[in-house]
Design a protein around this motif. Structure first.
Motif, PDB file in Angstrom:
ATOM      1  N   ALA A  23       0.859  -1.194   0.000  1.00  0.00           N
ATOM      2  CA  ALA A  23       0.000   0.000   0.000  1.00  0.00           C
ATOM      3  C   ALA A  23       0.890   1.236   0.000  1.00  0.00           C
ATOM      4  CB  ALA A  23      -0.910   0.004   1.227  1.00  0.00           C
ATOM      5  N   SER A  24       0.603   2.155  -0.919  1.00  0.00           N
ATOM      6  CA  SER A  24       1.397   3.377  -1.029  1.00  0.00           C
ATOM      7  C   SER A  24       0.515   4.513  -1.529  1.00  0.00           C
ATOM      8  CB  SER A  24       2.571   3.159  -1.985  1.00  0.00           C
ATOM      9  OG  SER A  24       3.332   4.334  -2.102  1.00  0.00           O
ATOM     10  N   PRO A  25       0.241   5.518  -0.694  1.00  0.00           N
ATOM     11  CA  PRO A  25       0.590   5.635   0.719  1.00  0.00           C
ATOM     12  C   PRO A  25       0.038   4.456   1.545  1.00  0.00           C
ATOM     13  CG  PRO A  25      -0.287   7.719  -0.125  1.00  0.00           C
ATOM     14  CD  PRO A  25      -0.495   6.713  -1.181  1.00  0.00           C
ATOM     15  N   ASN A  26       0.819   4.126   2.583  1.00  0.00           N
ATOM     16  CA  ASN A  26       0.418   2.981   3.401  1.00  0.00           C
ATOM     17  C   ASN A  26      -0.603   3.392   4.466  1.00  0.00           C
ATOM     18  OD1 ASN A  26       0.652   0.246   4.333  1.00  0.00           O
ATOM     19  ND2 ASN A  26       1.853   1.007   6.062  1.00  0.00           N
ATOM     20  N   ASN A  27      -1.531   2.516   4.714  1.00  0.00           N
ATOM     21  CA  ASN A  27      -2.472   2.637   5.826  1.00  0.00           C
ATOM     22  C   ASN A  27      -2.063   1.593   6.850  1.00  0.00           C
ATOM     23  OD1 ASN A  27      -4.689   2.730   7.518  1.00  0.00           O
ATOM     24  ND2 ASN A  27      -6.125   1.869   6.036  1.00  0.00           N
ATOM     25  N   PRO A  28      -1.785   1.926   8.099  1.00  0.00           N
ATOM     26  CA  PRO A  28      -2.093   3.174   8.800  1.00  0.00           C
ATOM     27  C   PRO A  28      -0.917   4.137   8.988  1.00  0.00           C
ATOM     28  CG  PRO A  28      -1.588   1.501  10.407  1.00  0.00           C
ATOM     29  CD  PRO A  28      -1.326   0.890   9.051  1.00  0.00           C
ATOM     30  N   THR A  29       0.226   3.915   8.325  1.00  0.00           N
ATOM     31  CA  THR A  29       1.385   4.767   8.638  1.00  0.00           C
ATOM     32  C   THR A  29       1.380   6.068   7.838  1.00  0.00           C
ATOM     33  OG1 THR A  29       2.734   3.521   7.058  1.00  0.00           O
ATOM     34  CG2 THR A  29       2.843   2.840   9.371  1.00  0.00           C
ATOM     35  N   GLY A  30       0.692   6.091   6.693  1.00  0.00           N
ATOM     36  CA  GLY A  30       0.481   7.344   5.956  1.00  0.00           C
ATOM     37  C   GLY A  30       1.538   7.699   4.923  1.00  0.00           C
ATOM     38  N   ASN A  31       2.655   6.956   4.906  1.00  0.00           N
ATOM     39  CA  ASN A  31       3.760   7.342   4.018  1.00  0.00           C
ATOM     40  C   ASN A  31       3.688   6.673   2.648  1.00  0.00           C
ATOM     41  OD1 ASN A  31       4.359   4.966   5.757  1.00  0.00           O
ATOM     42  ND2 ASN A  31       6.154   4.801   4.452  1.00  0.00           N
ATOM     43  N   LEU A  32       4.184   7.400   1.637  1.00  0.00           N
ATOM     44  CA  LEU A  32       4.420   6.820   0.309  1.00  0.00           C
ATOM     45  C   LEU A  32       5.587   5.843   0.410  1.00  0.00           C
ATOM     46  CD1 LEU A  32       4.426   9.794  -2.230  1.00  0.00           C
ATOM     47  CD2 LEU A  32       3.026   7.730  -2.418  1.00  0.00           C
ATOM     48  N   GLN A  33       5.600   4.842  -0.442  1.00  0.00           N
ATOM     49  CA  GLN A  33       6.750   3.939  -0.509  1.00  0.00           C
ATOM     50  C   GLN A  33       7.687   4.384  -1.626  1.00  0.00           C
ATOM     51  OE1 GLN A  33       7.470   2.176   1.774  1.00  0.00           O
ATOM     52  NE2 GLN A  33       5.571   1.657   2.846  1.00  0.00           N
ATOM     53  N   PRO A  34       8.999   4.293  -1.390  1.00  0.00           N
ATOM     54  CA  PRO A  34       9.959   4.766  -2.395  1.00  0.00           C
ATOM     55  C   PRO A  34       9.811   3.990  -3.712  1.00  0.00           C
ATOM     56  CG  PRO A  34      11.056   4.281  -0.305  1.00  0.00           C
ATOM     57  CD  PRO A  34       9.657   3.777  -0.180  1.00  0.00           C
ATOM     58  N   GLU A  35       9.827   4.747  -4.818  1.00  0.00           N
ATOM     59  CA  GLU A  35       9.633   4.130  -6.125  1.00  0.00           C
ATOM     60  C   GLU A  35      10.697   3.056  -6.402  1.00  0.00           C
ATOM     61  OE1 GLU A  35       9.008   6.912  -9.293  1.00  0.00           O
ATOM     62  OE2 GLU A  35       9.271   5.379 -10.849  1.00  0.00           O
ATOM     63  N   GLU A  36      11.954   3.332  -5.992  1.00  0.00           N
ATOM     64  CA  GLU A  36      13.006   2.359  -6.339  1.00  0.00           C
ATOM     65  C   GLU A  36      12.832   1.032  -5.589  1.00  0.00           C
ATOM     66  OE1 GLU A  36      13.392   5.434  -5.190  1.00  0.00           O
ATOM     67  OE2 GLU A  36      14.594   5.394  -3.372  1.00  0.00           O
ATOM     68  N   GLU A  37      12.240   1.096  -4.398  1.00  0.00           N
ATOM     69  CA  GLU A  37      11.992  -0.150  -3.653  1.00  0.00           C
ATOM     70  C   GLU A  37      10.871  -0.943  -4.322  1.00  0.00           C
ATOM     71  OE1 GLU A  37      13.685  -1.070  -0.885  1.00  0.00           O
ATOM     72  OE2 GLU A  37      14.701   0.806  -0.371  1.00  0.00           O
ATOM     73  N   ILE A  38       9.844  -0.221  -4.790  1.00  0.00           N
ATOM     74  CA  ILE A  38       8.727  -0.875  -5.484  1.00  0.00           C
ATOM     75  C   ILE A  38       9.226  -1.522  -6.777  1.00  0.00           C
ATOM     76  CG2 ILE A  38       6.535  -0.454  -6.696  1.00  0.00           C
ATOM     77  CD1 ILE A  38       6.067   1.832  -4.572  1.00  0.00           C
ATOM     78  N   VAL A  39      10.084  -0.794  -7.492  1.00  0.00           N
ATOM     79  CA  VAL A  39      10.632  -1.330  -8.751  1.00  0.00           C
ATOM     80  C   VAL A  39      11.455  -2.587  -8.471  1.00  0.00           C
ATOM     81  CG1 VAL A  39      12.311  -0.850 -10.583  1.00  0.00           C
ATOM     82  CG2 VAL A  39      10.532   0.830 -10.029  1.00  0.00           C
ATOM     83  N   GLU A  40      12.186  -2.579  -7.361  1.00  0.00           N
ATOM     84  CA  GLU A  40      12.980  -3.763  -7.017  1.00  0.00           C
ATOM     85  C   GLU A  40      12.073  -4.987  -6.873  1.00  0.00           C
ATOM     86  OE1 GLU A  40      15.801  -2.947  -3.946  1.00  0.00           O
ATOM     87  OE2 GLU A  40      16.733  -4.934  -4.111  1.00  0.00           O
ATOM     88  N   VAL A  41      10.895  -4.791  -6.305  1.00  0.00           N
ATOM     89  CA  VAL A  41       9.940  -5.905  -6.161  1.00  0.00           C
ATOM     90  C   VAL A  41       9.349  -6.259  -7.532  1.00  0.00           C
ATOM     91  CG1 VAL A  41       7.884  -6.735  -4.960  1.00  0.00           C
ATOM     92  CG2 VAL A  41       9.402  -5.104  -3.818  1.00  0.00           C
ATOM     93  N   LEU A  42       9.041  -5.238  -8.330  1.00  0.00           N
ATOM     94  CA  LEU A  42       8.484  -5.495  -9.667  1.00  0.00           C
ATOM     95  C   LEU A  42       9.445  -6.316 -10.526  1.00  0.00           C
ATOM     96  CD1 LEU A  42       6.859  -2.035 -10.467  1.00  0.00           C
ATOM     97  CD2 LEU A  42       5.659  -4.231 -10.315  1.00  0.00           C
ATOM     98  N   GLU A  43      10.742  -6.077 -10.334  1.00  0.00           N
ATOM     99  CA  GLU A  43      11.746  -6.775 -11.143  1.00  0.00           C
ATOM    100  C   GLU A  43      11.740  -8.288 -10.911  1.00  0.00           C
ATOM    101  OE1 GLU A  43      13.755  -5.839 -13.586  1.00  0.00           O
ATOM    102  OE2 GLU A  43      13.179  -3.729 -13.588  1.00  0.00           O
ATOM    103  N   THR A  44      11.155  -8.746  -9.816  1.00  0.00           N
ATOM    104  CA  THR A  44      11.063 -10.195  -9.582  1.00  0.00           C
ATOM    105  C   THR A  44      10.117 -10.857 -10.588  1.00  0.00           C
ATOM    106  OG1 THR A  44       9.173 -10.008  -8.073  1.00  0.00           O
ATOM    107  CG2 THR A  44      11.377  -9.926  -7.066  1.00  0.00           C
ATOM    108  N   GLY A  45       9.230 -10.055 -11.193  1.00  0.00           N
ATOM    109  CA  GLY A  45       8.254 -10.618 -12.132  1.00  0.00           C
ATOM    110  C   GLY A  45       7.023 -11.179 -11.441  1.00  0.00           C
TER     111      GLY A  45
END
Ligand code: PMP
Length: 334
Positions: free
Chosen positions: A147-169
């Motif tokens: 979740a980005s922004p995450n509930n309940p912490t409210g913060n966006l997640q860094p794009e490069e971290e999300i891309v790292e997960v996307l790269e797994t396929g």
């Protein structure tokens, strides 16, 4: 008679009572203006209530597709985004679902209901996701929910971290329920990553929580697969018509979003060190005051586990936020 699995679920906690201020569900504090409701009613009046709605919700998918400049084949709509989550946990091959606690509870809820194991990769101390750790734990995953922004912490997640997960396929469900308040969406990455599913809702910025309207953007293959298993008529004419009409009035939505962001920053400043920064329409507050606030007629969300002793407060109208701040002042003596 009732399955043990079912009995292991808690009944929904219903908070009822004559409270003045409801800041517990991250809803929009603004109802639709009468003229927008009238526009929805005018369209509904022409429709046949005796007929089932379009089986794959084409009218709403076309309106959303036009808004983004994509094909309706890239759009699926649900009776709230919760409904889509209930399918997304079941859509893909693999042995388990990956989540990043503390986060939105419905990913784990539907995994459990479907007897799918959950692998949890906790957020870092600063509530960001650990892309590498998630990638390592995703080898046999059905899907990763972020979740980005995450509930309940409210913060966006860094794009490069999300891309790292996307790269797994592996399928990545990026839940952007609060994206309008953050000024950032990664929906355009669906062109680049066919394993990306963007989840959005009309419940927050668009003020349609009572209507139940959510949608996802993804590659055609995933949308096609989802429509093979979706409850056929779960998205009714009220939901579809409301979506279509609201997309004609995004200027109104943007104006309200700006007001909410302004209020969010004002409230955060007043709370000082008690509040975390937020990219959403709520604040995570380090204050163990759920009951004391309730006694003052103010309902917020009580948190537990790693966030024990914290509350989550939705940004409301100015007078509601003022009532909340006044109560916090009394409770903290500050
Ligand atoms: N995702 C997140 C992160 C949420 O906070 C919520 C609502 N609390 C939802 C999804 C579900 O929204 P809805 O079903 O109303 O579209």
């Amino acid at each position: 008679m009732i399955r043990e699995l079912v009995k292991s679920f808690q009944p929904y906690r219903v908070v009822e009572g004559n409270y003045r201020v409801w800041l517990d569900k991250n809803e929009s504090p603004y109802d639709l203006p009468d003229w927008v409701k009238e526009e929805i009613f005018d369209e509904l009046r022409e429709m046949s209530f005796n007929r089932y709605p379009h089986i794959t919700s084409m009218p709403a998918r076309e309106a959303i597709a036009d808004f983004y400049g994509v094909s309706p084949k890239n759009v699926a709509v649900g009776n709230g985004s919760d409904e889509l989550i209930s399918y997304l946990v079941r859509l893909f091959d693999g042995n388990y679902i990956v989540t990043t606690p503390p986060t939105f509870g419905m990913y784990g809820f539907y995994a459990k209901l479907n007897e799918i194991p959950l692998v949890e990769v906790p957020l870092r101390e600063d509530f960001t996701i650990d892309g590498r750790a998630i990638a390592e734990k995703s080898k046999n995953a059905r899907a990763v929910f972020i979740a980005s922004p995450n509930n309940p912490t409210g913060n966006l997640q860094p794009e490069e971290e999300i891309v790292e997960v996307l790269e797994t396929g592996k399928p990545v469900v990026l839940d952007e329920a609060y994206a309008e308040f953050s000024g950032r969406s990664l929906w355009k990455l669906i062109d680049e990553y066919e394993n990306l599913i963007i989840l959005r809702t009309f419940s927050k910025a668009f003020g349609l929580a009572g209507v139940r309207a959510g949608y996802m953007l993804a590659g055609e293959e995933i949308v096609d697969a989802l429509y093979r298993i979706k409850s056929p008529f779960s998205v009714g004419i009220m939901t579809m018509t409301s979506m279509v009409v609201m997309l004609r009035h995004t200027d109104l939505v943007e104006k309200r979003v700006r007001k909410i962001i302004e209020e969010r920053e004002r409230v955060r400043k007043k709370l000082g060190d008690l509040a975390y920064p937020s990219d959403a329409n709520f604040l995570l507050v380090k204050l163990n005051a759920y009951e004391e606030l309730l006694r003052r007629g103010i309902v917020v969300r009580k948190l537990s586990g790693r966030l024990e002793g914290h509350i989550r407060v939705t940004i409301g109208r100015r007078w509601e936020n003022e009532a909340f701040l006044r109560a916090v002042g009394e409770i903290t003596g500050g």
